[in-house]
Design a protein around this motif. Structure first.
Motif, PDB file in Angstrom:
ATOM      1  N   LYS A 164      39.219  45.430  35.183  1.00 17.05           N
ATOM      2  CA  LYS A 164      38.994  45.416  36.061  1.00 17.05           C
ATOM      3  C   LYS A 164      39.741  46.284  36.901  1.00 17.05           C
ATOM      4  O   LYS A 164      39.992  45.564  36.647  1.00 17.05           O
ATOM      5  CB  LYS A 164      37.737  44.406  36.402  1.00 17.05           C
ATOM      6  CG  LYS A 164      38.217  43.312  37.536  1.00 17.05           C
ATOM      7  CD  LYS A 164      37.045  42.961  38.086  1.00 17.05           C
ATOM      8  CE  LYS A 164      36.092  41.712  37.796  1.00 17.05           C
ATOM      9  NZ  LYS A 164      35.154  41.777  38.326  1.00 17.05           N
ATOM     10  N   ARG A 165      39.517  47.566  37.468  1.00 12.78           N
ATOM     11  CA  ARG A 165      40.372  47.772  38.026  1.00 12.78           C
ATOM     12  C   ARG A 165      39.855  47.721  39.478  1.00 12.78           C
ATOM     13  O   ARG A 165      40.919  47.117  40.433  1.00 12.78           O
ATOM     14  CB  ARG A 165      40.262  49.563  38.267  1.00 12.78           C
ATOM     15  CG  ARG A 165      40.210  50.460  37.036  1.00 12.78           C
ATOM     16  CD  ARG A 165      40.369  52.176  37.062  1.00 12.78           C
ATOM     17  NE  ARG A 165      38.662  51.982  37.482  1.00 12.78           N
ATOM     18  CZ  ARG A 165      38.213  53.329  37.916  1.00 12.78           C
ATOM     19  NH1 ARG A 165      39.044  54.111  37.723  1.00 12.78           N
ATOM     20  NH2 ARG A 165      36.348  53.581  37.313  1.00 12.78           N
ATOM     21  N   PHE A 166      39.234  47.069  40.443  1.00 10.92           N
ATOM     22  CA  PHE A 166      39.020  47.444  41.953  1.00 10.92           C
ATOM     23  C   PHE A 166      37.752  45.827  41.643  1.00 10.92           C
ATOM     24  O   PHE A 166      37.484  45.110  40.603  1.00 10.92           O
ATOM     25  CB  PHE A 166      38.034  47.800  42.140  1.00 10.92           C
ATOM     26  CG  PHE A 166      38.874  48.865  42.133  1.00 10.92           C
ATOM     27  CD1 PHE A 166      38.058  49.896  41.513  1.00 10.92           C
ATOM     28  CD2 PHE A 166      39.822  49.799  42.568  1.00 10.92           C
ATOM     29  CE1 PHE A 166      38.239  51.535  41.353  1.00 10.92           C
ATOM     30  CE2 PHE A 166      40.268  50.554  42.573  1.00 10.92           C
ATOM     31  CZ  PHE A 166      39.913  51.705  41.565  1.00 10.92           C
ATOM     32  N   ARG A 167      37.782  44.696  42.278  1.00 12.15           N
ATOM     33  CA  ARG A 167      37.271  43.440  42.397  1.00 12.15           C
ATOM     34  C   ARG A 167      35.681  43.434  41.999  1.00 12.15           C
ATOM     35  O   ARG A 167      35.093  42.910  41.780  1.00 12.15           O
ATOM     36  CB  ARG A 167      37.648  42.614  44.162  1.00 12.15           C
ATOM     37  CG  ARG A 167      36.654  41.170  43.857  1.00 12.15           C
ATOM     38  CD  ARG A 167      37.815  41.391  45.438  1.00 12.15           C
ATOM     39  NE  ARG A 167      36.560  39.615  45.768  1.00 12.15           N
ATOM     40  CZ  ARG A 167      36.146  39.236  46.395  1.00 12.15           C
ATOM     41  NH1 ARG A 167      37.011  38.796  47.467  1.00 12.15           N
ATOM     42  NH2 ARG A 167      36.254  37.375  47.054  1.00 12.15           N
ATOM     43  N   PHE A 168      35.099  44.437  42.737  1.00  8.96           N
ATOM     44  CA  PHE A 168      33.575  44.498  42.928  1.00  8.96           C
ATOM     45  C   PHE A 168      32.944  45.585  41.935  1.00  8.96           C
ATOM     46  O   PHE A 168      31.904  45.863  41.771  1.00  8.96           O
ATOM     47  CB  PHE A 168      33.119  45.015  43.721  1.00  8.96           C
ATOM     48  CG  PHE A 168      33.210  43.828  45.604  1.00  8.96           C
ATOM     49  CD1 PHE A 168      33.969  43.825  45.371  1.00  8.96           C
ATOM     50  CD2 PHE A 168      32.677  42.382  44.667  1.00  8.96           C
ATOM     51  CE1 PHE A 168      34.452  42.775  46.851  1.00  8.96           C
ATOM     52  CE2 PHE A 168      33.126  41.391  45.818  1.00  8.96           C
ATOM     53  CZ  PHE A 168      33.730  42.187  46.246  1.00  8.96           C
ATOM     54  N   GLU A 169      34.033  45.984  40.448  1.00  8.66           N
ATOM     55  CA  GLU A 169      33.930  46.698  39.989  1.00  8.66           C
ATOM     56  C   GLU A 169      33.282  45.642  38.143  1.00  8.66           C
ATOM     57  O   GLU A 169      34.517  44.859  37.961  1.00  8.66           O
ATOM     58  CB  GLU A 169      34.688  47.467  39.143  1.00  8.66           C
ATOM     59  CG  GLU A 169      34.765  48.474  38.106  1.00  8.66           C
ATOM     60  CD  GLU A 169      36.476  50.049  37.891  1.00  8.66           C
ATOM     61  OE1 GLU A 169      35.766  50.758  38.232  1.00  8.66           O
ATOM     62  OE2 GLU A 169      37.115  49.091  37.345  1.00  8.66           O
ATOM     63  N   GLY A 170      32.879  46.504  37.131  1.00  9.44           N
ATOM     64  CA  GLY A 170      32.722  45.351  35.788  1.00  9.44           C
ATOM     65  C   GLY A 170      33.938  45.746  35.303  1.00  9.44           C
ATOM     66  O   GLY A 170      34.379  46.716  35.223  1.00  9.44           O
TER      67      GLY A 170
END
Length: 121
Positions: free
Chosen positions: A100-106
């Protein structure tokens, strides 16, 4: 943007060894599994080996006992040590990372460009 860059492919005689490396870079929050797949001419891409972030390894039957996958989590890098290479191992080897590229991305699946491994008799 995420990049997976493979290195270490080449030409080797049957019975020889090669070591592949793949480094993931760019916008990365966390990586779950990393692995290697291969595609021979005229065939579908197939699993070679995978390793999770906590070290669980999975190998395809044709490479068990000959290939070893390892991972450096600190460097977002995965390796494939290939011993006792056979002509049937000839293929383009692709690195894969589930990340995942960002904390809140799947989690998404990312691929490298591939590196050629050719085993000669």
């Amino acid at each position: 943007q995420v990049q997976l860059v493979e290195s270490g492919g080449g030409l080797v005689q049957a019975g020889g060894s090669l070591r592949l490396s793949c480094a993931a870079s760019g916008s990365i929050f966390s990586i779950n599994a990393m692995g290697w797949y291969r595609q021979a001419p005229g065939k579908q891409r197939e699993l070679v080996a995978t390793v999770t972030s906590d070290g669980m390894r999975n190998y395809a039957d044709p490479v068990k006992g000959r290939f070893t996958i390892s991972r450096d989590n600190a460097k977002n890098t995965v390796f494939l040590q290939m011993n006792s290479l056979e002509i049937e191992d000839t293929a383009v080897y692709y690195c894969n990372a589930v990340l995942k590229r960002f904390r809140f991305e799947g989690y998404g699946s990312y691929w490298g460009q591939g590196t050629q491994v050719t085993v000669s008799s």
